[in-house]
Each structure stands twice: as C-alpha cells, then as structure tokens.
Scaffold this motif. Structure first.
Motif, short mmCIF file in Angstrom:
data_model
loop_
_atom_site.label_atom_id
_atom_site.label_comp_id
_atom_site.label_asym_id
_atom_site.label_seq_id
_atom_site.Cartn_x
_atom_site.Cartn_y
_atom_site.Cartn_z
N LYS A 189 0.89 -1.10 -0.19
CA LYS A 189 0.14 -0.09 -0.04
C LYS A 189 0.78 1.24 -0.05
O LYS A 189 1.87 1.21 0.57
N VAL A 190 0.61 2.36 -0.65
CA VAL A 190 1.04 3.57 -0.60
C VAL A 190 0.89 4.23 0.75
O VAL A 190 -0.04 4.42 1.13
N ILE A 191 1.90 4.57 1.25
CA ILE A 191 2.01 5.23 2.53
C ILE A 191 1.84 6.83 2.06
O ILE A 191 1.27 7.55 3.00
N SER A 192 2.85 7.41 1.33
CA SER A 192 2.90 8.80 1.04
C SER A 192 3.39 9.01 -0.08
O SER A 192 3.87 8.13 -0.65
N LYS A 193 2.92 10.26 -0.67
CA LYS A 193 3.39 10.70 -1.98
C LYS A 193 4.10 11.95 -1.76
O LYS A 193 3.53 12.93 -1.14
N LYS A 220 8.62 15.27 -10.12
CA LYS A 220 8.44 13.88 -10.06
C LYS A 220 7.84 13.53 -8.59
O LYS A 220 7.97 13.91 -7.72
N VAL A 221 6.75 12.40 -8.79
CA VAL A 221 6.18 12.14 -7.57
C VAL A 221 6.96 10.78 -6.98
O VAL A 221 7.12 9.80 -7.61
N ARG A 222 7.20 10.93 -5.80
CA ARG A 222 8.02 9.72 -5.21
C ARG A 222 6.89 9.22 -4.12
O ARG A 222 6.36 9.83 -3.08
#
Length: 77
Positions: free
Chosen positions: A3-7, A13-15
C-alpha cells in the motif's frame, strides 16, 4: 500487496513510499476485528489448500475435456 503510505513531489516527479508487503489475510488480522477462533479456523483452511495440487487437478481436467467430446460423439452416433 503493498500500500502507498505517502506521496511527495520532488522536482516535478512524484515519489511514493510503500509499506511492507502483506497479504489481505495478514492485514485483516492486524486490524484486530477477528476473534482468535476465526483466525485459527481460517489458518487451518489456508494450510490445507495446496496450490500445486489444485493446479495439477485442473490440468488433468483440461486434458480430459477432448475425451469427453469424443465420448459424446460416439454416443450420438
């Protein structure tokens, strides 16, 4: 599944940061919603499920399909 925790956006660019990989069953256990008896029952079912044996069974069924059609053709005439 992770799951993505943070962006975070860095220079256009999106990390994305991800949590550790866990199965949906592990995530469900971590929520604390299930009773210990339900967890034990699901773990027993999970332990009995053998993906390799299931795959071999399905392959055998697939190989038997053409012979079923020839049996029907011989029966009808």
């Amino acid at each position: 599944m992770r799951k993505v925790i943070s962006k975070t956006r860095i220079h256009g660019k999106v990390r994305k940061r991800y949590d550790t990989a866990r199965t949906p069953f592990q995530r469900l256990i971590d929520t604390g919603v299930l009773k210990p008896s339900a967890i034990a029952k699901i773990q027993t079912i999970k332990a009995c499920a053998d993906p390799l044996r299931l795959h071999e069974h399905l392959e055998k069924l697939i190989q038997d399909v053409p012979s079923l059609f020839t049996q029907v053709d011989n029966f009808t005439g």
